[in-house]
Scaffold this motif. Sequence first.
Motif, short mmCIF file in Angstrom:
data_model
loop_
_atom_site.label_atom_id
_atom_site.label_comp_id
_atom_site.label_asym_id
_atom_site.label_seq_id
_atom_site.Cartn_x
_atom_site.Cartn_y
_atom_site.Cartn_z
N LYS A 46 0.91 -1.17 0.18
CA LYS A 46 0.00 -0.03 -0.13
C LYS A 46 0.96 1.16 -0.12
CE LYS A 46 -3.87 -2.33 2.41
NZ LYS A 46 -4.76 -2.50 1.13
N SER A 48 1.09 5.38 -0.08
CA SER A 48 0.63 6.57 0.16
C SER A 48 0.46 7.69 -0.89
CB SER A 48 1.31 7.28 1.45
OG SER A 48 0.58 8.51 1.93
N TYR A 54 -4.44 5.72 0.69
CA TYR A 54 -3.49 4.41 0.14
C TYR A 54 -3.86 3.99 -1.07
CZ TYR A 54 -1.18 4.49 4.75
OH TYR A 54 -0.62 4.87 5.92
N GLU A 56 -3.10 0.45 -3.66
CA GLU A 56 -2.40 -0.82 -3.53
C GLU A 56 -1.53 -1.13 -4.84
OE1 GLU A 56 -3.81 -5.42 -3.28
OE2 GLU A 56 -4.04 -4.09 -1.31
N ALA A 72 3.16 1.78 3.37
CA ALA A 72 2.52 1.46 4.63
C ALA A 72 3.31 0.21 5.24
CB ALA A 72 1.05 1.11 4.30
N ALA A 75 -1.39 0.29 7.50
CA ALA A 75 -2.06 1.07 6.90
C ALA A 75 -3.40 1.43 7.93
CB ALA A 75 -2.72 0.59 5.51
N GLU A 78 -1.90 3.99 9.85
CA GLU A 78 -1.32 4.82 9.09
C GLU A 78 0.34 5.12 9.70
OE1 GLU A 78 -3.26 8.58 9.38
OE2 GLU A 78 -5.03 8.11 8.11
N ASN A 80 3.94 4.36 8.68
CA ASN A 80 4.68 4.01 7.14
C ASN A 80 6.25 3.96 7.25
OD1 ASN A 80 2.07 4.68 5.98
ND2 ASN A 80 2.51 6.67 6.46
#
Length: 279
Positions: A46, A48, A54, A56, A72, A75, A78, A80
């Motif tokens: 995922k 950002s 996000y 994929e 991520a 995710a 959040e 990362n």
Amino acid sequence: MDGHLNELRAFHASLMAAASGSVDPRLARVFKLVPREAFLPPGPWKISGPDGRYYETPSDDPAYIYQNNIVALDASREINNGEPFLHASWIGAVMLRPGERVCHIGAGSGYYTAILSVLAAPGGSVEAFEIDETLARAARHNLEPYEGVSVTHANATEADIPASDVIYVNAGVLAPPPAWLRALRPGGRLIFPWRPSEETGLAMLVTKLASGKLRARPLAPAYFIPCTGGASARDRLAAAPDAHAAATIRSIWLTSERTPDESAIAAYEHVWFSSLAVE
């Protein structure tokens, strides 16, 4: 696939070395050596996006993560793996040398910890702190191949910080705890994302001079998730500076050693930021 991956890493490493702003020839080799995918969840990943959402990746092709993107780790929360070019610029700014002792605060799953450890070799060490137990466990596992690295599951604003040549902080702070500043050895560097207000966020590089004074240099804008613990808004002794005022900061002082004066740009209970240049 191995040839494709090596090509991706080599090209990404050359961009990272350029983003570092450093002429240190080791950087390209280090960024190529440490595999980013080894510190991420299995792909697809995922990523950002510019809107904060996000997206994929279509597959687990590593081409998607050898870019200047934020991937991520979790995710749902959040959390990362940070922006590569930003970290490259920070690593270039601290000018880590072999044999130095590093403290990495907010290690996440350990990717940038690994890079710091390779740059500190031979003879150096990295003590990493991670407040999230799941991430600390993952970092400990991911960093097993790297020498001189330890991972502590703890809140670094409350833990005993070892005497360090470099303190590398990956969580936004309102003011660095005095213990971090005292832990710097002469010539030591502290780099952290300073977040004096919601509107203002920038990286701050602090160097402890031989005199014990703390020279400060604002760098580029930087926004990280907040550091748990440490100073809070209630510790602020004056209004938060805007970005223009923050850019004039040239030193940091402990209030126990010097009372804030007319040069103060931002002041907190234990630490204050000054426009006064120090040598």
